[in-house]
Design a protein around this motif. Sequence first.
Motif, mmCIF file in Angstrom:
data_model
loop_
_atom_site.group_PDB
_atom_site.id
_atom_site.type_symbol
_atom_site.label_atom_id
_atom_site.label_comp_id
_atom_site.label_asym_id
_atom_site.label_seq_id
_atom_site.Cartn_x
_atom_site.Cartn_y
_atom_site.Cartn_z
ATOM 1 N N ARG A 85 0.819 -1.215 0.000
ATOM 2 C CA ARG A 85 0.000 0.000 0.000
ATOM 3 C C ARG A 85 0.857 1.272 0.000
ATOM 4 O O ARG A 85 0.330 2.377 -0.180
ATOM 5 N N LEU A 127 -11.242 10.041 4.957
ATOM 6 C CA LEU A 127 -10.504 9.447 3.843
ATOM 7 C C LEU A 127 -9.341 8.666 4.446
ATOM 8 O O LEU A 127 -8.612 9.190 5.292
ATOM 9 N N ASP A 129 -6.289 5.981 2.975
ATOM 10 C CA ASP A 129 -5.620 5.226 1.909
ATOM 11 C C ASP A 129 -6.427 5.253 0.619
ATOM 12 O O ASP A 129 -6.654 4.228 -0.019
ATOM 13 N N GLY A 130 -6.908 6.442 0.275
ATOM 14 C CA GLY A 130 -7.583 6.623 -0.996
ATOM 15 C C GLY A 130 -9.042 6.285 -1.017
ATOM 16 O O GLY A 130 -9.697 6.470 -2.046
ATOM 17 N N GLU A 131 -9.630 5.809 0.069
ATOM 18 C CA GLU A 131 -11.037 5.438 0.107
ATOM 19 C C GLU A 131 -11.794 6.368 1.070
ATOM 20 O O GLU A 131 -11.311 6.688 2.167
ATOM 21 N N VAL A 133 -14.563 6.910 3.713
ATOM 22 C CA VAL A 133 -15.234 6.072 4.706
ATOM 23 C C VAL A 133 -15.788 6.960 5.815
ATOM 24 O O VAL A 133 -15.377 8.127 5.963
ATOM 25 N N GLU A 162 -13.788 1.082 8.454
ATOM 26 C CA GLU A 162 -13.523 0.392 7.181
ATOM 27 C C GLU A 162 -14.788 -0.299 6.687
ATOM 28 O O GLU A 162 -15.428 -1.071 7.407
ATOM 29 N N THR A 163 -15.154 -0.004 5.449
ATOM 30 C CA THR A 163 -16.380 -0.581 4.874
ATOM 31 C C THR A 163 -16.093 -1.607 3.779
ATOM 32 O O THR A 163 -17.019 -2.242 3.268
ATOM 33 N N HIS A 164 -14.810 -1.776 3.396
ATOM 34 C CA HIS A 164 -14.482 -2.685 2.292
ATOM 35 C C HIS A 164 -13.616 -3.853 2.735
ATOM 36 O O HIS A 164 -13.177 -4.650 1.891
ATOM 37 N N ARG A 166 -10.581 -4.013 3.717
ATOM 38 C CA ARG A 166 -9.222 -4.005 3.186
ATOM 39 C C ARG A 166 -8.175 -4.423 4.216
ATOM 40 O O ARG A 166 -7.081 -4.848 3.876
#
Length: 423
Positions: A85, A127, A129-131, A133, A162-164, A166
């Motif tokens: 990452r 935000l 790491d680019g996402e 949330v 965190e919603t994905h 990752r």
Amino acid sequence: MLVAFGMTLAGPALAQERAHEPLYVTVDLGVSGAVADPVEDQFEIGGAGAVGMYYALIPELALGGEVLGGALAEGHRVPQDPVDRGVADFGLMSASLRIYPFASLMAAHTDHRSAGFYLQASPGVALFDGEVVPGYAAAAGYDIPLGPITIGPKFRFMHFIETHGRFGDSDPLVITGAVEVAFLDAREPVAEPEPFDAANAPPAELDLVPVAMSAEPLPSIEMGPNPALRVDQRAYFDFDEVTLRPEAEQELDLVAMHYGKFGDRYERLIVEGHADDRGHHGYNEPLSAARALAVVRYLVGAGVPLEAMEVRAFGESDPLTTAQDTPLAHQINRRVQVEVVWNDALRPPGEMPEPDPTLPARIDPADDEDDRPGRAERLLEEQRRALAEVIGQDVHIAIRDVGEARGLRRVEIQTASDSVARR
């Protein structure tokens, strides 16, 4: 929800009259690091900065917004997340609520609204790491006044939801140790309500304490009668007497109180002595002068300067009533009147109220109409000596015809240290 909570807490205080409190600004800069697996292994120490703007609803509560941004340095790959990452950027745009639990204590020492210990809660859009949330931050700090700013340490905890998936089952958690600077936070003066001015009340409502007081601002009266304009107190006397009655002393206490408030605005204070129409003028003239001196002596003792008064003696020549030859009519005419002549440049605003003099509390029905030779002169001499005792020096009394009105005589009072006749 945060705004509603803040307004609920501040509602009672906002109902009060408060000065406008402008927005103040905070800026902080610090060192950040992740504290939860696996993120703390994937990213190394980084940094973050934030800018906030707040409005003080009450001294203990400020509501505003904050924007922060930062980055964590590249760390190591972990089994839970084989993706390389690199550097992780993060940020948070939030509504922000600050609580200053010791604001009242700090207000006694500084005008800075941001000074002292505070707690902060900031939910918003994040935000990591680019996402984009959901996220929130919680912080605590202590700002110290330093000239036009405050500065102090700040500790912030950030939770990025965190919603994905990752980072496995964990959410990124980041802490920041920072230094915060706040400015434009000087508290504006609170406008106090204009105090009630006792001069706006009729003289009869004043506390009967004969003390000299410094002049106070006159009541603001655009139009209509102003009770402060008129002084029309009267002292009534028994037949052939010059002794002040208790109710007369109360009336003169009101005069002394009025002089204490507005005496520096007087041109002069007129004291007029009168007698009824029984007896001849040669007897009534010194009798009315003795009555006027009795009032002057009392007012001097109550704090009114001798030089502020003009003393007059009318004898029986200026009766208030000639309608009937009755004990009541005689009692009303046996009097001393006290009136104010205002300095035109300092006269209070408003219209002169209608006269509302007090009536005699009792009637002395004396039916002895024979003059007692020499008695009026003896009474006048007794009052001269009593006045000299009050002022602490000898006085000389002269009754002079000034030709201004029928029967008017001016009672000139000279002290040992003043050879000029007083007006």
